[in-house]
Design an enzyme around this catalytic site. Sequence first.
Site, PDB file in Angstrom:
ATOM      1  N   PRO A 114      63.740  73.859  58.256  1.00  0.00           N
ATOM      2  CA  PRO A 114      62.765  72.951  58.855  1.00  0.00           C
ATOM      3  C   PRO A 114      62.391  71.756  57.973  1.00  0.00           C
ATOM      4  CG  PRO A 114      61.758  75.057  58.266  1.00  0.00           C
ATOM      5  CD  PRO A 114      63.231  75.233  58.139  1.00  0.00           C
ATOM      6  N   ASN A 115      62.266  70.630  58.662  1.00  0.00           N
ATOM      7  CA  ASN A 115      61.816  69.356  58.086  1.00  0.00           C
ATOM      8  C   ASN A 115      62.844  68.658  57.198  1.00  0.00           C
ATOM      9  OD1 ASN A 115      59.144  69.429  59.275  1.00  0.00           O
ATOM     10  ND2 ASN A 115      58.765  71.148  57.897  1.00  0.00           N
ATOM     11  N   ARG A 125      60.582  61.685  54.127  1.00  0.00           N
ATOM     12  CA  ARG A 125      59.578  62.700  53.803  1.00  0.00           C
ATOM     13  C   ARG A 125      59.294  62.740  52.295  1.00  0.00           C
ATOM     14  NH1 ARG A 125      60.901  69.132  53.738  1.00  0.00           N
ATOM     15  NH2 ARG A 125      58.769  69.873  53.522  1.00  0.00           N
ATOM     16  N   TYR A 139      61.082  64.619  47.255  1.00  0.00           N
ATOM     17  CA  TYR A 139      62.404  65.014  47.758  1.00  0.00           C
ATOM     18  C   TYR A 139      63.491  63.948  47.576  1.00  0.00           C
ATOM     19  CZ  TYR A 139      59.678  68.770  49.846  1.00  0.00           C
ATOM     20  OH  TYR A 139      58.843  69.848  50.018  1.00  0.00           O
ATOM     21  N   ASN A 149      69.322  75.650  52.151  1.00  0.00           N
ATOM     22  CA  ASN A 149      67.974  75.242  51.775  1.00  0.00           C
ATOM     23  C   ASN A 149      67.096  75.684  52.948  1.00  0.00           C
ATOM     24  OD1 ASN A 149      65.514  74.103  51.257  1.00  0.00           O
ATOM     25  ND2 ASN A 149      66.346  72.124  50.589  1.00  0.00           N
ATOM     26  N   ALA A 206      60.495  75.683  54.150  1.00  0.00           N
ATOM     27  CA  ALA A 206      59.326  76.552  53.970  1.00  0.00           C
ATOM     28  C   ALA A 206      59.617  78.010  54.333  1.00  0.00           C
ATOM     29  CB  ALA A 206      58.148  76.028  54.786  1.00  0.00           C
ATOM     30  N   HIS A 266      59.711  80.950  51.703  1.00  0.00           N
ATOM     31  CA  HIS A 266      58.575  81.645  51.110  1.00  0.00           C
ATOM     32  C   HIS A 266      58.082  82.831  51.941  1.00  0.00           C
ATOM     33  CE1 HIS A 266      58.880  78.119  48.675  1.00  0.00           C
ATOM     34  NE2 HIS A 266      58.568  77.315  49.684  1.00  0.00           N
ATOM     35  N   ASP A 312      66.980  88.842  56.068  1.00  0.00           N
ATOM     36  CA  ASP A 312      67.777  89.943  56.603  1.00  0.00           C
ATOM     37  C   ASP A 312      69.090  89.428  57.201  1.00  0.00           C
ATOM     38  OD1 ASP A 312      65.897  91.796  55.870  1.00  0.00           O
ATOM     39  OD2 ASP A 312      65.109  92.140  57.888  1.00  0.00           O
ATOM     40  N   GLU A 329      71.073  79.513  47.220  1.00  0.00           N
ATOM     41  CA  GLU A 329      69.840  78.896  47.727  1.00  0.00           C
ATOM     42  C   GLU A 329      69.603  77.603  46.948  1.00  0.00           C
ATOM     43  OE1 GLU A 329      66.578  81.553  47.063  1.00  0.00           O
ATOM     44  OE2 GLU A 329      65.087  80.024  47.511  1.00  0.00           O
ATOM     45  N   HIS A 369      67.051  74.154  46.454  1.00  0.00           N
ATOM     46  CA  HIS A 369      65.824  73.398  46.724  1.00  0.00           C
ATOM     47  C   HIS A 369      65.919  72.067  46.007  1.00  0.00           C
ATOM     48  CE1 HIS A 369      63.956  76.796  48.587  1.00  0.00           C
ATOM     49  NE2 HIS A 369      64.413  77.534  47.594  1.00  0.00           N
ATOM     50  N   LEU A 370      65.562  71.018  46.723  1.00  0.00           N
ATOM     51  CA  LEU A 370      65.566  69.692  46.105  1.00  0.00           C
ATOM     52  C   LEU A 370      64.511  69.613  45.007  1.00  0.00           C
ATOM     53  CD1 LEU A 370      65.734  68.325  49.618  1.00  0.00           C
ATOM     54  CD2 LEU A 370      67.262  67.342  47.915  1.00  0.00           C
ATOM     55  N   SER A 371      63.331  70.168  45.293  1.00  0.00           N
ATOM     56  CA  SER A 371      62.223  70.092  44.334  1.00  0.00           C
ATOM     57  C   SER A 371      62.195  71.355  43.477  1.00  0.00           C
ATOM     58  CB  SER A 371      60.899  69.949  45.089  1.00  0.00           C
ATOM     59  OG  SER A 371      60.625  71.112  45.855  1.00  0.00           O
ATOM     60  N   ARG A 414      55.284  73.520  41.638  1.00  0.00           N
ATOM     61  CA  ARG A 414      54.469  73.035  42.758  1.00  0.00           C
ATOM     62  C   ARG A 414      53.376  74.053  43.124  1.00  0.00           C
ATOM     63  NH1 ARG A 414      58.117  70.918  47.411  1.00  0.00           N
ATOM     64  NH2 ARG A 414      56.101  69.991  47.990  1.00  0.00           N
ATOM     65  N   ARG A 447      54.620  78.203  46.879  1.00  0.00           N
ATOM     66  CA  ARG A 447      56.063  77.878  46.825  1.00  0.00           C
ATOM     67  C   ARG A 447      56.780  78.626  45.697  1.00  0.00           C
ATOM     68  NH1 ARG A 447      56.445  73.386  50.371  1.00  0.00           N
ATOM     69  NH2 ARG A 447      54.549  72.139  50.298  1.00  0.00           N
TER      70      ARG A 447
HETATM   71  C1  DQA Z   1      62.115  72.775  49.737  1.00  0.00           C
HETATM   72  C2  DQA Z   1      60.868  73.393  49.109  1.00  0.00           C
HETATM   73  C3  DQA Z   1      60.011  74.106  50.141  1.00  0.00           C
HETATM   74  O1  DQA Z   1      58.840  74.644  49.540  1.00  0.00           O
HETATM   75  C4  DQA Z   1      59.587  73.137  51.226  1.00  0.00           C
HETATM   76  O2  DQA Z   1      58.846  73.801  52.227  1.00  0.00           O
HETATM   77  C5  DQA Z   1      60.732  72.377  51.802  1.00  0.00           C
HETATM   78  C6  DQA Z   1      61.759  71.874  50.916  1.00  0.00           C
HETATM   79  C7  DQA Z   1      62.923  71.932  48.732  1.00  0.00           C
HETATM   80  O3  DQA Z   1      64.051  71.595  49.051  1.00  0.00           O
HETATM   81  O4  DQA Z   1      62.411  71.591  47.665  1.00  0.00           O
HETATM   82  O5  DQA Z   1      60.777  72.129  53.006  1.00  0.00           O
HETATM   83  O6  DQA Z   1      62.954  73.828  50.204  1.00  0.00           O
END
Ligand code: DQA
Length: 147
Positions: A10-11, A18, A23, A74, A77, A80, A87, A98, A100-102, A107, A111
Site C-alpha cells: 500500500p501507498n 509521497r 522515501y 516491500n 505498512a 508491521h 503466512d 524484504e 524498505h526504502l526508509s 522512525r 515501524r
Molecule cells: C516502508 C516503511 C513502512 O513503515 C511504511 O508504512 C511504508 C513504506 C518503506 O519502504 O520504508 O509504506 O515500507
Amino acid sequence: MAEILVLNGPNLNTLGKRDPGIYGSVTLEQIQARLRERAASLGATIECVQSNHEGVLIDTIQQYAERVEGIIINPGAFTHYSYALRDALAGTRLPIIEVHLSNIYAREPFRHESVIAPISYGHIAGLGWRGYLLALEALVAFLQEQK
Ligand code: DQA
C-alpha cells in the site's frame, strides 16, 4: 532463467510524491524500470505487482508461487501487522527478501517491528531505491548458488 516476483504494498504507487524527504523522489515505475534493466544484465526476469489491498497481494503470491523462484517485497505498512501476508509468503517456501526504502528502525516505534522479517531470507532497510537493486542481486546470486 530465474523469474522473480517483485511486490509492492500500500501507498508505494505514490512514490515520488509521497514524503520525498523519507522515501526519495524516484517513482515506482522508475524503480521497476531499473530493476528490469538490472535483471536482464543478471540473466533473470521479474514480474512487478503493486497493490493497496492485502487480499490482492495474497492472491498474487499464491498465483505466482509455483512460477517464480523468489520474491522481493516491500509490504508497506502491512510489514508491521499483517500475519495474513506473512503466512502467504511463508507458505510459498520461496526465498523472500524484504525491502524498505526508509530505515524503519530510525522512525516511529510502531515501524520497528516487522512480522515479515522472521520468515525472510534477508531484509534491507534505509538504502532508498537502491535497496531493491541490492535485493535483486542478492537473490539472483543466492538462487545460482542453489543450482
Ligand atoms: C516502508 C516503511 C513502512 O513503515 C511504511 O508504512 C511504508 C513504506 C518503506 O519502504 O520504508 O509504506 O515500507
